[in-house]
Design an enzyme around this catalytic site. Structure first.
Site, short mmCIF file in Angstrom:
data_model
loop_
_atom_site.label_atom_id
_atom_site.label_comp_id
_atom_site.label_asym_id
_atom_site.label_seq_id
_atom_site.Cartn_x
_atom_site.Cartn_y
_atom_site.Cartn_z
N LYS A 112 0.82 -1.21 0.00
CA LYS A 112 0.00 0.00 0.00
C LYS A 112 0.85 1.26 0.00
O LYS A 112 0.50 2.25 -0.63
CB LYS A 112 -0.93 0.02 1.22
CG LYS A 112 -2.12 -0.93 1.08
CD LYS A 112 -3.17 -0.62 2.14
CE LYS A 112 -4.29 -1.65 2.10
NZ LYS A 112 -5.24 -1.48 3.20
N LYS A 193 -5.30 -10.94 -6.60
CA LYS A 193 -6.52 -11.19 -5.85
C LYS A 193 -7.58 -10.13 -6.17
O LYS A 193 -7.24 -9.00 -6.53
CB LYS A 193 -6.23 -11.23 -4.35
CG LYS A 193 -5.86 -9.89 -3.78
CD LYS A 193 -5.83 -9.88 -2.25
CE LYS A 193 -5.50 -8.47 -1.79
NZ LYS A 193 -5.39 -8.25 -0.40
N LYS A 196 -10.87 -4.59 -3.31
CA LYS A 196 -11.63 -3.34 -3.30
C LYS A 196 -10.81 -2.18 -3.82
O LYS A 196 -11.31 -1.32 -4.52
CB LYS A 196 -12.03 -2.99 -1.85
CG LYS A 196 -13.30 -3.65 -1.37
CD LYS A 196 -13.65 -3.19 0.05
CE LYS A 196 -12.90 -4.00 1.09
NZ LYS A 196 -13.60 -4.20 2.35
P1 TYM Z 1 -10.77 -6.23 4.42
O1 TYM Z 1 -11.83 -5.25 4.76
O2 TYM Z 1 -9.78 -5.86 3.38
O3 TYM Z 1 -11.42 -7.57 3.94
C1 TYM Z 1 -12.39 -8.25 4.70
C2 TYM Z 1 -12.14 -9.74 4.65
O4 TYM Z 1 -12.20 -10.22 3.31
C3 TYM Z 1 -11.05 -11.00 3.03
N1 TYM Z 1 -10.72 -10.85 1.60
C4 TYM Z 1 -10.60 -11.87 0.73
N2 TYM Z 1 -10.73 -13.20 0.89
C5 TYM Z 1 -10.57 -13.97 -0.21
N3 TYM Z 1 -10.28 -13.49 -1.45
C6 TYM Z 1 -10.14 -12.17 -1.66
N4 TYM Z 1 -9.86 -11.70 -2.87
C7 TYM Z 1 -10.30 -11.29 -0.53
N5 TYM Z 1 -10.23 -9.94 -0.38
C8 TYM Z 1 -10.49 -9.70 0.93
C9 TYM Z 1 -9.98 -10.42 3.93
O5 TYM Z 1 -8.93 -11.33 4.13
C10 TYM Z 1 -10.75 -10.12 5.18
O6 TYM Z 1 -10.85 -11.25 6.00
N6 TYM Z 1 -7.34 -5.89 8.03
C11 TYM Z 1 -8.67 -6.40 7.74
C12 TYM Z 1 -9.76 -5.83 8.60
C13 TYM Z 1 -9.59 -6.00 10.09
C14 TYM Z 1 -9.69 -7.21 10.81
C15 TYM Z 1 -9.57 -6.85 12.17
C16 TYM Z 1 -9.87 -8.53 10.44
C17 TYM Z 1 -9.40 -5.01 10.98
N7 TYM Z 1 -9.40 -5.52 12.24
C18 TYM Z 1 -9.60 -7.81 13.18
C19 TYM Z 1 -9.91 -9.49 11.45
C20 TYM Z 1 -9.78 -9.13 12.81
C21 TYM Z 1 -9.00 -6.04 6.30
O7 TYM Z 1 -8.45 -5.14 5.75
O8 TYM Z 1 -10.02 -6.71 5.75
#
Ligand code: TYM
Length: 330
Positions: A112, A193, A196
């Site tokens: 990022k 992957k 968003k």
């Molecule tokens: P975020 O908001 O980017 O994504 C949410 C969840 O979706 C999963 N994900 C995917 N899984 C499979 N294939 C994909 N292409 C794909 N894109 C996204 C992510 O792995 C995630 O589980 N850092 C985290 C948010 C967070 C969090 C937490 C998660 C903040 N605090 C505490 C768990 C526990 C994130 O950016 O997710």
């Protein structure tokens, strides 16, 4: 009951199929087996440029979508991170126990920060706030996609480090990653992957997309050379990704799908998958819309969730404060 916590960022108008198949599907399933805490992580959403009005709107849409995919407020604590003040409070303490080099090794930060012109300190400490999210609830399990594995390792290291230094406070959390769907790939660039922030619209299936748009995107998904429908992520990443999506949405094994489509070309396969994905997303969009039509009810659910989350988080933080030699927060 063991406890589960997970979070998702409200950084787009819709969650995508990768979010659902990689993580949210497990969130829903784990409500049956765990004491569940699920969180819209709006504090994480300001680590990159943001628009306050849009963030407020997207946090609501995010919560509505979580309800729409099957998060049940009677069984889960659903809340918005910024409503629970303990998250940044614990994050600060954990930051003081994280090595600079250790944080610098986070690959998501490296990706990022390479891409953005303005890189904030918050983007750097992002994974530590994530650790605070998890450790405050002493979660046993954290259902996430593959891209969060390294952040989960950091959370575990921080929990262990703190416990060793000050005595047992935190549970060492375990990542729950679905092997088959831990990474759903971009439809137009199947080597990357679905994301968003990085994918072009054509590469992403948004859960709130309208059915025609979804059909179009599936039909124009990049497939590979040759005509066989076989699962071979290395040589045929496009077709393999579509097989993964098909298999997980219909609970049919990849093997069975390969047999079923042994005599068809990509066209028939995609046509069927287009209907499956469109049919899957349509009711989610419908339910999201109806939750958004009653924002008073939605806000009530979130307030109740925040109150419950706050009482658990405050209890953990009070223990941490005692260990640190602080006075108790008032
Ligand atoms: P975020 O908001 O980017 O994504 C949410 C969840 O979706 C999963 N994900 C995917 N899984 C499979 N294939 C994909 N292409 C794909 N894109 C996204 C992510 O792995 C995630 O589980 N850092 C985290 C948010 C967070 C969090 C937490 C998660 C903040 N605090 C505490 C768990 C526990 C994130 O950016 O997710």
């Amino acid at each position: 009951r063991p406890r589960v916590l997970s979070g998702i960022q409200p950084t787009a108008d819709s969650f995508h199929l990768g979010n659902y198949l990689g993580a949210l599907r497990n969130w829903v399933a784990m409500q049956d087996t765990h004491d569940a805490f699920y969180c819209v992580v709006d504090l994480h959403a300001i680590t990159v440029d943001h628009d306050p009005k849009l963030l407020r709107k997207r946090s609501r849409i995010a919560a509505a979508q979580l309800l729409a995919v099957g998060i049940d407020p009677a069984r889960s604590t659903l809340f918005v991170q910024s409503q629970v003040p303990e998250h940044p409070m614990l994050s600060w303490i954990l930051e003081c126990h994280t090595g600079f080099g250790e944080a610098g090794r986070m690959t998501q930060f490296k990706d990022k920060s390479a891409k953005n012109e303005r890189v904030s300190v918050g983007l750097f400490t992002y994974p530590i706030l994530q650790a605070a999210d998890i450790l405050l609830y002493r979660a046993d399990a954290v259902p996430v996609g593959e891209d969060q594995r390294q952040h989960l390792e950091l959370s575990r290291d921080l929990a262990q480090r703190f416990n060793t230094k000050y005595g047992n406070v935190f549970t060492v959390p375990e990542a729950h990653i679905i092997k088959a769907t831990g990474t759903i790939q971009d439809l137009t660039e199947p080597a990357r992957k679905m994301s968003k922030s990085n994918s072009q619209p054509a590469g992403i299936i948004d859960l709130l997309d309208d059915p025609n748009r979804i059909r179009k995107k599936i039909k124009s998904a990049v497939t590979d050379t040759g005509r066989e429908i076989v699962f071979d992520p290395e040589n045929k990443p496009g077709v393999s990704n579509l097989l993964t999506i098909y298999s997980s949405l219909t609970e049919t094994s990849i093997e069975e799908l390969q047999n079923r489509y042994a005599d068809s070309g990509y066209g028939d396969f995609k046509k069927d998958l287009a209907e499956i994905v469109a049919d899957f997303c349509a009711p989610i969009a419908q339910r999201t819309k109806s939750y958004l039509d009653d924002t008073a009810e939605l806000d009530k659910i979130l307030l109740a969730g925040a109150e419950k989350a706050h009482s658990v988080a405050a209890h953990t933080l009070a223990r941490v404060y005692r260990k640190m030699g602080f006075r108790e927060p008032v």
